[in-house]
Design a protein around this motif. Structure first.
Motif, mmCIF file in Angstrom:
data_model
loop_
_atom_site.group_PDB
_atom_site.id
_atom_site.type_symbol
_atom_site.label_atom_id
_atom_site.label_comp_id
_atom_site.label_asym_id
_atom_site.label_seq_id
_atom_site.Cartn_x
_atom_site.Cartn_y
_atom_site.Cartn_z
ATOM 1 N N PRO A 73 8.707 -79.434 15.270
ATOM 2 C CA PRO A 73 9.235 -80.000 16.535
ATOM 3 C C PRO A 73 9.580 -78.929 17.584
ATOM 4 C CG PRO A 73 10.271 -81.061 14.645
ATOM 5 C CD PRO A 73 9.492 -79.890 14.108
ATOM 6 N N ILE A 74 9.867 -77.699 17.155
ATOM 7 C CA ILE A 74 10.129 -76.642 18.152
ATOM 8 C C ILE A 74 8.832 -76.349 18.922
ATOM 9 C CG2 ILE A 74 10.774 -74.207 18.476
ATOM 10 C CD1 ILE A 74 12.638 -74.474 16.025
ATOM 11 N N VAL A 75 7.730 -76.319 18.198
ATOM 12 C CA VAL A 75 6.428 -76.102 18.840
ATOM 13 C C VAL A 75 6.150 -77.236 19.837
ATOM 14 C CG1 VAL A 75 3.938 -76.025 18.396
ATOM 15 C CG2 VAL A 75 5.508 -74.701 16.955
ATOM 16 N N THR A 76 6.424 -78.449 19.420
ATOM 17 C CA THR A 76 6.210 -79.606 20.293
ATOM 18 C C THR A 76 7.100 -79.527 21.529
ATOM 19 O OG1 THR A 76 5.908 -80.854 18.257
ATOM 20 C CG2 THR A 76 6.071 -82.139 20.287
ATOM 21 N N LYS A 77 8.356 -79.100 21.321
ATOM 22 C CA LYS A 77 9.317 -79.004 22.427
ATOM 23 C C LYS A 77 8.799 -78.087 23.530
ATOM 24 C CE LYS A 77 13.345 -76.462 22.158
ATOM 25 N NZ LYS A 77 14.690 -76.160 21.645
ATOM 26 N N TYR A 78 8.077 -77.033 23.151
ATOM 27 C CA TYR A 78 7.538 -76.109 24.157
ATOM 28 C C TYR A 78 6.095 -76.448 24.559
ATOM 29 C CZ TYR A 78 11.896 -73.717 23.654
ATOM 30 O OH TYR A 78 13.251 -73.453 23.655
ATOM 31 N N GLY A 79 5.719 -77.696 24.294
ATOM 32 C CA GLY A 79 4.464 -78.202 24.855
ATOM 33 C C GLY A 79 3.205 -77.848 24.073
ATOM 34 N N LYS A 80 3.365 -77.339 22.870
ATOM 35 C CA LYS A 80 2.181 -76.944 22.102
ATOM 36 C C LYS A 80 1.980 -77.847 20.888
ATOM 37 C CE LYS A 80 1.639 -73.411 24.845
ATOM 38 N NZ LYS A 80 0.696 -73.548 25.968
ATOM 39 N N THR A 81 0.790 -77.770 20.326
ATOM 40 C CA THR A 81 0.456 -78.489 19.103
ATOM 41 C C THR A 81 0.379 -77.466 17.981
ATOM 42 O OG1 THR A 81 -0.774 -80.133 20.367
ATOM 43 C CG2 THR A 81 -1.312 -79.955 18.026
ATOM 44 N N ALA A 82 0.987 -77.802 16.839
ATOM 45 C CA ALA A 82 1.058 -76.843 15.731
ATOM 46 C C ALA A 82 -0.223 -76.816 14.904
ATOM 47 C CB ALA A 82 2.239 -77.173 14.829
ATOM 48 N N ILE A 83 -0.591 -75.593 14.506
ATOM 49 C CA ILE A 83 -1.612 -75.393 13.468
ATOM 50 C C ILE A 83 -0.896 -74.672 12.335
ATOM 51 C CG2 ILE A 83 -3.880 -74.417 12.876
ATOM 52 C CD1 ILE A 83 -4.636 -74.325 15.767
ATOM 53 N N GLY A 84 -1.226 -75.029 11.108
ATOM 54 C CA GLY A 84 -0.669 -74.308 9.958
ATOM 55 C C GLY A 84 -1.765 -74.082 8.935
ATOM 56 N N TRP A 85 -1.622 -73.027 8.121
ATOM 57 C CA TRP A 85 -2.547 -72.845 6.993
ATOM 58 C C TRP A 85 -2.382 -74.049 6.063
ATOM 59 C CZ3 TRP A 85 -6.172 -69.297 7.651
ATOM 60 C CH2 TRP A 85 -5.919 -68.187 8.452
ATOM 61 N N HIS A 86 -3.363 -74.290 5.199
ATOM 62 C CA HIS A 86 -3.418 -75.588 4.503
ATOM 63 C C HIS A 86 -2.229 -75.874 3.599
ATOM 64 C CE1 HIS A 86 -5.738 -73.359 1.207
ATOM 65 N NE2 HIS A 86 -4.666 -73.828 0.618
ATOM 66 N N GLU A 87 -1.461 -74.859 3.200
ATOM 67 C CA GLU A 87 -0.274 -75.135 2.377
ATOM 68 C C GLU A 87 0.670 -76.105 3.087
ATOM 69 O OE1 GLU A 87 -1.697 -72.141 2.748
ATOM 70 O OE2 GLU A 87 -1.089 -70.750 1.150
ATOM 71 N N ALA A 88 0.624 -76.106 4.418
ATOM 72 C CA ALA A 88 1.520 -76.984 5.191
ATOM 73 C C ALA A 88 1.218 -78.455 4.946
ATOM 74 C CB ALA A 88 1.410 -76.662 6.683
ATOM 75 N N ALA A 89 0.035 -78.750 4.390
ATOM 76 C CA ALA A 89 -0.312 -80.153 4.089
ATOM 77 C C ALA A 89 0.629 -80.756 3.035
ATOM 78 C CB ALA A 89 -1.756 -80.248 3.604
ATOM 79 N N LYS A 90 1.260 -79.875 2.234
ATOM 80 C CA LYS A 90 2.141 -80.369 1.162
ATOM 81 C C LYS A 90 3.545 -80.696 1.657
ATOM 82 C CE LYS A 90 1.328 -76.834 -1.469
ATOM 83 N NZ LYS A 90 1.040 -75.804 -2.448
ATOM 84 N N THR A 91 3.840 -80.376 2.904
ATOM 85 C CA THR A 91 5.183 -80.603 3.437
ATOM 86 C C THR A 91 5.601 -82.066 3.289
ATOM 87 O OG1 THR A 91 4.762 -78.888 5.081
ATOM 88 C CG2 THR A 91 6.637 -80.351 5.506
ATOM 89 N N LYS A 92 6.828 -82.266 2.820
ATOM 90 C CA LYS A 92 7.423 -83.606 2.761
ATOM 91 C C LYS A 92 8.700 -83.602 3.576
ATOM 92 C CE LYS A 92 4.325 -85.456 0.275
ATOM 93 N NZ LYS A 92 3.345 -86.226 1.020
ATOM 94 N N PRO A 93 9.013 -84.612 4.387
ATOM 95 C CA PRO A 93 8.095 -85.714 4.701
ATOM 96 C C PRO A 93 6.840 -85.202 5.415
ATOM 97 C CG PRO A 93 10.020 -85.742 6.155
ATOM 98 C CD PRO A 93 10.283 -84.690 5.126
ATOM 99 N N ASP A 94 5.810 -86.053 5.446
ATOM 100 C CA ASP A 94 4.527 -85.656 6.032
ATOM 101 C C ASP A 94 4.710 -85.104 7.445
ATOM 102 O OD1 ASP A 94 3.431 -86.785 3.761
ATOM 103 O OD2 ASP A 94 2.861 -88.657 4.777
ATOM 104 N N LEU A 95 3.950 -84.051 7.746
ATOM 105 C CA LEU A 95 3.970 -83.522 9.113
ATOM 106 C C LEU A 95 3.284 -84.518 10.039
ATOM 107 C CD1 LEU A 95 3.086 -79.771 8.457
ATOM 108 C CD2 LEU A 95 5.312 -80.752 9.069
ATOM 109 N N PRO A 96 3.568 -84.443 11.351
ATOM 110 C CA PRO A 96 2.884 -85.349 12.281
ATOM 111 C C PRO A 96 1.359 -85.181 12.168
ATOM 112 C CG PRO A 96 4.346 -83.809 13.464
ATOM 113 C CD PRO A 96 4.493 -83.526 12.017
ATOM 114 N N THR A 97 0.640 -86.241 12.434
ATOM 115 C CA THR A 97 -0.823 -86.190 12.286
ATOM 116 C C THR A 97 -1.477 -85.303 13.347
ATOM 117 O OG1 THR A 97 -0.991 -88.229 13.554
ATOM 118 C CG2 THR A 97 -1.026 -88.433 11.151
ATOM 119 N N SER A 98 -0.700 -84.904 14.362
ATOM 120 C CA SER A 98 -1.256 -83.972 15.366
ATOM 121 C C SER A 98 -1.381 -82.557 14.798
ATOM 122 C CB SER A 98 -0.347 -83.943 16.603
ATOM 123 O OG SER A 98 0.953 -83.515 16.223
#
Ligand code: TNX
Length: 517
Positions: A345-370
């Motif tokens: 959400p900090i990335v979103t707050k500054y107007g950007k869309t987040a990219i993460g290496w694939h380990e971020a797919a395991k984050t719970k609760p699920d990350l936003p689909t963006s």
């Protein structure tokens, strides 16, 4: 046919009078459709003019780029001016009349006896068309000194557009620091293969490579060394802007990466308060991974992330901000979830869309689909990535055993690592981004990227040796239609690039798999 390489052509009066012509069949990445017309040839001469779409500063920019490119080897004046028409003796770059099939990044190119016309709907398409035109000229067009020509372009037409909108290259400037000039030169080399995103890995355990005004020691102390103990370095914010502007002039977007919560020793060493125990560890110059973590339960951690994302987002025109998130072996699963849930959400707050290496797919609760997930696995089965794709997250494909430019070609390669295996150019080419990862089909693929980690790389020449010829292989997977993928045809096209790299002074690996010309 023997083509003049740099050595031959540089031999002055004895240089061959005729630069061998190029062909549509040799263009990398392969165009969607090319229709040669062997009956005609256009020649760039001392009278050739470049015409650009009236009223478009962006088209004029592509025109002046083309002029710069062609003036060096030809010595011709090649003036650039606006014209809505297609005058004889011209190379016209127009934003009218293109087939809508070209989309926002594609183009049409037509060469007749008296002119070349490139049409697109956007300047990015004109720029892509210019890269094709460049490869249709003799290899000596890449020379940095004046050569005799003739500067012929084969007759015919091209209709071309990319398979994926995002075609990236990644450069690790953290393990070894590379000066602005090196990054600019790599940008130029990437642009020739229609790469349109540069992912800069700006921070890692061994170095913090960009000035953050609210946390100055990150760069001045955290950037003061590198792998092997050399002096390191960092970009000032002005220099970062200079890199972005240069990339923009090549229709390339910079994606900044700040790797978190692991890979953060350089930050932890710079500010004791970022550590859970309040003690700053020493700077590191080895190549271990997975031992560092930001302190997940301290408020100051999120103040730090907020400041970094705020300062960098303000300087970055591109829409994406890469948060890293890989190999966080020193962060517990619960802490990783807490961290990602707070920082996306900090990335979103500054107007950007987040990219993460694939380990971020395991984050719970699920990350936003963006959130875009960058796949670097070597196994095709990654259930967390498949589940994220099923939810709607896009996946950037860079499987380490195919797309990693820092893997050795074979056991004898003097540079590089081998943890993901040896990658010869055929291996780099022979995979399909839309079928490689289970559950990640064509519509889930955000694009393709070729990462270049720099544990073993110190110079531009080292970068080039690892990137060429594999980078063009990945670039073709990102641009050309899946139906065009054919190793036997590709290796011929690739062979035609050798004299271009020689003329440009690019240090490339002369793979025995390629019939170099
Ligand atoms: C794994 S790939 C890493 C990097 C290393 C690289 C070396 C990834 C997301 N993390 O930290 O530099 O291997 O090949």
């Amino acid at each position: 046919v023997v083509l003049a390489g740099a050595g031959l052509a540089a031999s002055g009066p004895t240089a061959r009078a005729h630069a061998p012509a190029s062909s549509f069949a040799d263009v990398v990445p392969a165009p969607v459709k090319a229709t040669p017309n062997a009956a005609v040839t256009f020649a760039v001469t001392s009278g050739t003019k470049i015409y650009t779409q009236p009223g478009s500063a962006e088209a004029a920019g592509v025109g002046s780029y083309l002029g710069e490119l062609l003036r060096r080897p030809t010595g011709f004046p090649l003036p650039v001016s606006p014209s809505a028409g297609t005058p004889a003796g011209g190379i016209s770059l127009l934003l009218t009349g293109a087939d809508p099939a070209v989309g926002e990044q594609g183009y049409q190119l037509e060469t007749t006896a008296d002119k070349v016309v490139i049409r697109a709907t956007k300047a990015a398409g004109l720029f892509a068309g210019v890269q094709t035109l460049r490869q249709l000229l003799p290899a000596a067009v890449e020379s940095t000194t004046v050569k005799p020509g003739p500067w012929t372009v084969p007759g015919g037409s091209v209709l071309d557009h990319p398979r994926f909108g995002y075609r990236g290259a990644h450069l690790d400037v953290a393990r070894h620091f590379f000066p602005v000039q090196t990054v600019k030169r790599y940008i130029d080399e990437l642009a020739a293969y229609k790469i349109n995103n540069l992912h800069l890995h700006l921070t890692d355990d061994q170095g913090w490579r960009i000035e953050i005004k609210s946390w100055p020691k990150l760069a001045t102390y955290g950037g003061s060394t590198q792998v092997g103990g050399g002096p390191g370095g960092y970009y000032t914010q002005e220099q970062y802007k200079e890199i972005i502007a240069h990339a923009a002039s090549r229709h390339m977007t910079v994606i900044p990466e700040f790797d978190m919560p692991g890979h953060t020793n350089s930050a932890l060493a710079s500010y004791a308060e970022l550590n859970c125990n309040g003690v700053a560890p020493p700077l590191r110059t080895d190549i271990e991974v997975g031992y560092s973590s930001l302190c997940i339960n301290k408020d100051i951690t999120y103040k730090f992330v907020d400041d970094v994302v705020r300062e960098i987002s303000a300087l970055t025109p591109g829409k994406y901000f890469h948060l890293g998130g890989d190999e966080a072996h020193a962060t517990s699963e619960a802490d990783y979830n807490t961290f990602m849930t707070k920082v996306v959400p900090i990335v979103t707050k500054y107007g950007k869309t987040a990219i993460g290496w694939h380990e971020a797919a395991k984050t719970k609760p699920d990350l936003p689909t963006s959130t875009v997930l960058q796949f670097w696995d070597t196994k095709s089965s990654n259930p967390a990535v498949a589940a994220a794709a099923a939810r709607g997250n896009k996946v950037l494909m860079s499987p380490a055993n195919k797309a990693y430019l820092d893997m050795k070609y074979n056991a004898n390669t003097p540079l590089g690592l081998s943890w993901a295996g040896y990658i010869e150019v055929q291996d780099a080419y022979n995979w399909n981004p839309a079928t490689y990862a289970q559950g990640v089909g064509e519509s889930s693929v955000f694009g393709v990227e070729a990462p270049l980690w720099s544990e073993t790389l110190k110079t531009l020449s080292d970068i080039e040796f690892m990137a060429f010829p594999r980078l063009p292989a990945i670039a073709e997977l990102g641009w050309s239609p899946a139906s065009a993928q054919n190793w036997d045809a590709f290796k011929q096209r690739l062979g035609a690039q050798g004299p271009r790299w020689a003329a440009a002074g690019i240090n490339y690996y002369k793979s025995p798999q390629v019939p170099w010309r």
